[in-house]
Design an enzyme around this catalytic site. Structure first.
Site, mmCIF file in Angstrom:
data_model
loop_
_atom_site.group_PDB
_atom_site.id
_atom_site.type_symbol
_atom_site.label_atom_id
_atom_site.label_comp_id
_atom_site.label_asym_id
_atom_site.label_seq_id
_atom_site.Cartn_x
_atom_site.Cartn_y
_atom_site.Cartn_z
ATOM 1 N N ASP A 141 44.020 34.740 39.299
ATOM 2 C CA ASP A 141 43.716 35.880 37.961
ATOM 3 C C ASP A 141 42.422 35.630 37.783
ATOM 4 O O ASP A 141 41.908 34.711 36.105
ATOM 5 C CB ASP A 141 44.795 33.736 37.147
ATOM 6 C CG ASP A 141 44.917 34.374 35.546
ATOM 7 O OD1 ASP A 141 44.988 33.734 35.066
ATOM 8 O OD2 ASP A 141 44.464 35.632 35.765
ATOM 9 N N LYS A 144 39.713 41.464 37.617
ATOM 10 C CA LYS A 144 40.756 42.157 38.172
ATOM 11 C C LYS A 144 40.909 43.291 39.528
ATOM 12 O O LYS A 144 41.240 42.868 40.367
ATOM 13 C CB LYS A 144 41.785 42.923 37.157
ATOM 14 C CG LYS A 144 42.235 41.748 36.569
ATOM 15 C CD LYS A 144 42.943 40.952 36.574
ATOM 16 C CE LYS A 144 42.961 39.626 35.375
ATOM 17 N NZ LYS A 144 42.465 38.778 35.606
ATOM 18 N N ASP A 169 47.960 37.572 39.069
ATOM 19 C CA ASP A 169 48.298 37.463 37.684
ATOM 20 C C ASP A 169 48.235 38.812 36.901
ATOM 21 O O ASP A 169 47.207 39.636 37.947
ATOM 22 C CB ASP A 169 47.547 36.242 36.414
ATOM 23 C CG ASP A 169 48.145 36.391 34.655
ATOM 24 O OD1 ASP A 169 47.368 35.789 33.889
ATOM 25 O OD2 ASP A 169 49.032 37.129 34.775
ATOM 26 N N ASN A 170 48.801 39.732 35.875
ATOM 27 C CA ASN A 170 47.903 40.616 35.026
ATOM 28 C C ASN A 170 48.047 41.794 36.163
ATOM 29 O O ASN A 170 47.121 42.871 35.816
ATOM 30 C CB ASN A 170 46.485 40.446 35.158
ATOM 31 C CG ASN A 170 45.952 38.992 34.282
ATOM 32 O OD1 ASN A 170 45.524 38.293 34.292
ATOM 33 N ND2 ASN A 170 46.486 38.735 32.734
ATOM 34 N N GLU A 199 49.903 37.103 27.446
ATOM 35 C CA GLU A 199 50.560 36.265 27.201
ATOM 36 C C GLU A 199 50.247 36.884 25.622
ATOM 37 O O GLU A 199 49.206 36.753 24.645
ATOM 38 C CB GLU A 199 48.798 35.654 27.778
ATOM 39 C CG GLU A 199 48.057 35.847 27.881
ATOM 40 C CD GLU A 199 47.554 36.249 29.236
ATOM 41 O OE1 GLU A 199 48.759 36.519 29.717
ATOM 42 O OE2 GLU A 199 46.043 36.142 29.305
HETATM 43 C C1 LIG Z 1 34.922 36.302 41.331
HETATM 44 C C2 LIG Z 1 34.943 34.694 40.764
HETATM 45 N N1 LIG Z 1 34.272 34.030 41.610
HETATM 46 C C3 LIG Z 1 34.831 32.753 40.516
HETATM 47 N N2 LIG Z 1 35.447 33.130 39.237
HETATM 48 C C4 LIG Z 1 35.445 34.061 38.835
HETATM 49 C C5 LIG Z 1 35.005 35.483 39.307
HETATM 50 N N3 LIG Z 1 35.183 36.157 38.584
HETATM 51 C C6 LIG Z 1 36.340 35.901 37.375
HETATM 52 N N4 LIG Z 1 36.223 34.133 37.456
HETATM 53 C C7 LIG Z 1 35.672 33.427 36.352
HETATM 54 O O1 LIG Z 1 37.891 33.659 35.835
HETATM 55 C C8 LIG Z 1 37.955 34.040 34.519
HETATM 56 C C9 LIG Z 1 38.059 35.042 34.235
HETATM 57 C C10 LIG Z 1 39.671 36.304 34.687
HETATM 58 C C11 LIG Z 1 39.245 37.404 34.094
HETATM 59 N N5 LIG Z 1 41.234 36.810 33.058
HETATM 60 C C12 LIG Z 1 40.659 38.272 32.710
HETATM 61 O O2 LIG Z 1 39.864 39.133 32.593
HETATM 62 C C13 LIG Z 1 42.019 38.693 31.425
HETATM 63 C C14 LIG Z 1 42.074 39.453 30.854
HETATM 64 C C15 LIG Z 1 42.843 39.779 30.070
HETATM 65 C C16 LIG Z 1 43.417 40.739 28.975
HETATM 66 C C17 LIG Z 1 44.322 41.022 28.081
HETATM 67 C C18 LIG Z 1 44.853 42.042 27.843
HETATM 68 C C19 LIG Z 1 43.173 42.378 26.596
HETATM 69 F F1 LIG Z 1 43.391 43.407 25.553
HETATM 70 C C20 LIG Z 1 42.592 41.249 27.516
HETATM 71 C C21 LIG Z 1 42.202 40.542 27.809
HETATM 72 C C22 LIG Z 1 44.988 38.816 30.144
HETATM 73 C C23 LIG Z 1 44.601 38.185 31.263
HETATM 74 O O3 LIG Z 1 46.047 37.341 31.805
HETATM 75 C C24 LIG Z 1 43.432 38.015 32.396
HETATM 76 O O4 LIG Z 1 43.382 36.831 33.322
HETATM 77 C C25 LIG Z 1 37.025 33.463 33.211
HETATM 78 C C26 LIG Z 1 35.733 34.010 34.710
HETATM 79 O O5 LIG Z 1 34.135 33.005 34.588
HETATM 80 MG MG LIG Z 2 45.809 35.872 33.524
#
Ligand SMILES: Cc1ncnc2c1ncn2[C@@H]1O[C@H](/C=C/CNC(=O)c2cc(-c3ccc(F)cc3)cc(O)c2O)C[C@H]1O
Ligand SMILES: [Mg+2]
Length: 214
Positions: A141, A144, A169-170, A199
């Site tokens: 999650d 992406k 997810d997603n 969600e």
């Molecule tokens: C490589 C890596 N390593 C460790 N932590 C990492 C990482 N890449 C992201 N993360 C961490 O995970 C989290 C990121 C999650 C990314 N999830 C998303 O971008 C995401 C975006 C949406 C979404 C859908 C429609 C829309 F209009 C807008 C947004 C819905 C979701 O359920 C999501 O998970 C926070 C970040 O710091």
């Molecule tokens: Mg998600």
């Protein structure tokens, strides 16, 4: 100074949830995201699918990629069998600070190890750092475009065994096309799509469950 959305989400948990009651923490976050501010938690609808996969797999070792505020961390940890461990990776220190407090409020910190850093750096170190042999369940999650490279990295590091489950997810919104193509066409996976909604919205989204065949 202005608060951030994760800080306001934590405030809603501390105001409305009962310490030590994971379900009340989940309910407080869902209520906040439905009625106050949308946030990218897996949410209640897809969360029920996540719950059923966790209960079915009854994993001893779980890896979560992308903790964010700890919503799915709490959902998973509260359904783990005794002595099971969940390692969750989060590289944004601000999110990690919030997630640790959400996890503590829910009272599931004994089952959770939140590791701050990038998945690409930590996946190769899972065995030596945490004594993990393989993961029974991985919940993807995070960014992406990292689903596919991290899945290949887990394969290369021998972190998946015959029967390991990947739950992503997603896969529709925002979408993970390269990952989806890989797990649906690779002979090393048996994949299944669980149709749901993004969600707190009516937009289509879903979870992809893929069994590693070894
Ligand atoms: C490589 C890596 N390593 C460790 N932590 C990492 C990482 N890449 C992201 N993360 C961490 O995970 C989290 C990121 C999650 C990314 N999830 C998303 O971008 C995401 C975006 C949406 C979404 C859908 C429609 C829309 F209009 C807008 C947004 C819905 C979701 O359920 C999501 O998970 C926070 C970040 O710091
Ligand atoms: Mg998600």
């Amino acid at each position: 100074t202005q608060s951030t959305r994760p800080q306001r989400l934590l405030g809603a948990v501390q105001k409305n949830a009962t310490r030590g009651h994971p379900r009340s923490v989940i309910q407080a976050i869902d209520h906040f995201c439905r009625n106050k501010e949308w946030a990218m938690n897996v949410g209640d609808e897809k969360g029920c699918i996540l719950d059923s996969v966790v209960s079915e797999v009854s994993p001893a070792t779980v890896l979560e990629l992308g903790t964010y505020c700890g919503y799915s961390t709490v959902r998973i940890a509260s359904r783990l069998p005794p002595h099971a461990k969940l390692i969750t990776l989060e590289f944004n220190p601000e999110f990690a600070v919030i997630a640790r407090q959400v996890i503590a409020w829910a009272g599931v910190e004994d089952k959770v190890q939140l590791v701050e850093g990038a998945s690409g750096d930590w996946i190769p170190r899972m065995k030596e750092q945490f004594g993990v042999k393989t993961f029974d369940l991985v919940f993807l999650d995070h960014w992406k475009d990292r689903y596919l490279p991290d899945t290949k990295l887990m394969e290369e590091c021998g972190l998946l065994r015959k029967g390991s489950i990947l739950l992503a997810d997603n896969v529709i919104c925002p979408g993970t096309p390269d990952y989806l193509e890989y797990v649906r066409n690779s002979p090393r996976y048996e994949s299944q799509y669980f149709k749901s909604h993004l969600e707190y919205t009516k937009v289509e989204d879903g979870l992809e469950k893929s069994v590693f065949l070894g």
